[in-house]
Design a protein around this motif. Sequence first.
Motif, PDB file in Angstrom:
ATOM      1  N   LEU A  73      85.413  24.278 -21.293  1.00  0.00           N
ATOM      2  CA  LEU A  73      84.742  23.668 -19.940  1.00  0.00           C
ATOM      3  C   LEU A  73      83.370  24.584 -20.278  1.00  0.00           C
ATOM      4  N   ALA A  74      83.222  25.830 -20.728  1.00  0.00           N
ATOM      5  CA  ALA A  74      82.257  26.622 -20.889  1.00  0.00           C
ATOM      6  C   ALA A  74      81.451  26.002 -22.022  1.00  0.00           C
ATOM      7  N   ALA A  75      81.711  25.579 -23.090  1.00  0.00           N
ATOM      8  CA  ALA A  75      81.127  24.903 -24.112  1.00  0.00           C
ATOM      9  C   ALA A  75      80.600  23.468 -23.674  1.00  0.00           C
ATOM     10  N   GLN A  76      81.311  22.872 -22.500  1.00  0.00           N
ATOM     11  CA  GLN A  76      80.735  21.607 -22.050  1.00  0.00           C
ATOM     12  C   GLN A  76      79.811  21.914 -21.049  1.00  0.00           C
ATOM     13  N   ARG A  77      79.292  23.162 -20.887  1.00  0.00           N
ATOM     14  CA  ARG A  77      78.310  23.499 -19.866  1.00  0.00           C
ATOM     15  C   ARG A  77      78.907  22.978 -18.588  1.00  0.00           C
ATOM     16  N   ARG A  78      79.914  23.379 -18.241  1.00  0.00           N
ATOM     17  CA  ARG A  78      80.334  22.733 -16.657  1.00  0.00           C
ATOM     18  C   ARG A  78      79.815  23.768 -15.718  1.00  0.00           C
ATOM     19  N   ILE A  83      84.618  26.127 -13.699  1.00  0.00           N
ATOM     20  CA  ILE A  83      85.161  27.134 -14.595  1.00  0.00           C
ATOM     21  C   ILE A  83      85.835  28.336 -13.840  1.00  0.00           C
ATOM     22  N   LYS A  84      85.329  28.523 -12.532  1.00  0.00           N
ATOM     23  CA  LYS A  84      85.997  29.930 -11.772  1.00  0.00           C
ATOM     24  C   LYS A  84      87.404  29.041 -11.212  1.00  0.00           C
ATOM     25  N   ASP A  85      87.305  27.949 -10.770  1.00  0.00           N
ATOM     26  CA  ASP A  85      88.755  27.183 -10.298  1.00  0.00           C
ATOM     27  C   ASP A  85      89.497  27.281 -11.337  1.00  0.00           C
ATOM     28  N   ALA A  86      89.084  26.792 -12.614  1.00  0.00           N
ATOM     29  CA  ALA A  86      90.322  26.775 -13.773  1.00  0.00           C
ATOM     30  C   ALA A  86      91.101  28.314 -13.997  1.00  0.00           C
ATOM     31  N   ALA A  87      89.830  29.130 -13.973  1.00  0.00           N
ATOM     32  CA  ALA A  87      90.358  30.673 -14.138  1.00  0.00           C
ATOM     33  C   ALA A  87      91.450  31.033 -13.310  1.00  0.00           C
ATOM     34  N   ARG A  88      90.978  30.711 -11.964  1.00  0.00           N
ATOM     35  CA  ARG A  88      91.875  31.123 -11.009  1.00  0.00           C
ATOM     36  C   ARG A  88      93.356  30.461 -10.865  1.00  0.00           C
ATOM     37  N   LYS A  89      93.380  29.057 -11.398  1.00  0.00           N
ATOM     38  CA  LYS A  89      94.532  28.585 -11.739  1.00  0.00           C
ATOM     39  C   LYS A  89      95.327  29.061 -12.810  1.00  0.00           C
ATOM     40  N   ALA A  90      94.709  29.917 -13.693  1.00  0.00           N
ATOM     41  CA  ALA A  90      95.158  30.595 -14.978  1.00  0.00           C
ATOM     42  C   ALA A  90      95.499  31.878 -14.509  1.00  0.00           C
ATOM     43  N   GLY A  91      95.468  32.402 -13.205  1.00  0.00           N
ATOM     44  CA  GLY A  91      95.754  33.705 -12.824  1.00  0.00           C
ATOM     45  C   GLY A  91      94.626  34.776 -12.464  1.00  0.00           C
ATOM     46  N   MET A  92      93.423  34.182 -12.556  1.00  0.00           N
ATOM     47  CA  MET A  92      92.498  35.423 -12.363  1.00  0.00           C
ATOM     48  C   MET A  92      92.201  35.533 -10.929  1.00  0.00           C
ATOM     49  N   LYS A  93      92.233  36.815 -10.731  1.00  0.00           N
ATOM     50  CA  LYS A  93      92.098  37.494  -9.291  1.00  0.00           C
ATOM     51  C   LYS A  93      90.300  37.562  -9.122  1.00  0.00           C
ATOM     52  N   THR A  94      89.831  37.143  -8.044  1.00  0.00           N
ATOM     53  CA  THR A  94      88.707  36.986  -7.634  1.00  0.00           C
ATOM     54  C   THR A  94      88.185  38.347  -7.074  1.00  0.00           C
ATOM     55  N   LEU A  95      86.952  38.713  -6.737  1.00  0.00           N
ATOM     56  CA  LEU A  95      86.441  39.764  -6.348  1.00  0.00           C
ATOM     57  C   LEU A  95      87.021  40.033  -4.883  1.00  0.00           C
TER      58      LEU A  95
END
Length: 120
Positions: A73-78, A83-95
């Motif tokens: 996604l980053a390489a595609q300059r989305r 990108i944040k939504d994808a990261a959250r799906k992968a388990g990222m905890k937001t601020l």
Amino acid sequence: MAQRLVRRLCMHCKKPYTPLPKEVPADFPFMRMMEERIDVFAPGGCRDCRGTGFSGRVALYELLVADEEIRLLAAQRRQAQIIKDAARKAGMKTLRENGWRKVLSGVTSIDEVVRVAKTD
Ligand SMILES: [Zn+2]
């Protein structure tokens, strides 16, 4: 990685209370607070904290671990939000989520998290 500082509640004068649903942001884990009977704290004010209700600061983190999908996604300059939504799906905890954890553990107040971390 993103980082924000919130003020740490003064342990000598912080005041436990149970906020009403309308007093907390929509993404605050209100049900968890009720089910686990967790106290949330508001700043008081005493000699130790010179009446501010706070003593020192503590950092909230948001750590983005780039897995394959996120690198793509980053390489595609989305857009950052995608990108944040994808990261959250992968388990990222937001601020904000890390902030709520610090509220539920009595370290800081709801207002402090709202002040430094906008809605995701
Ligand atoms: Zn104090």
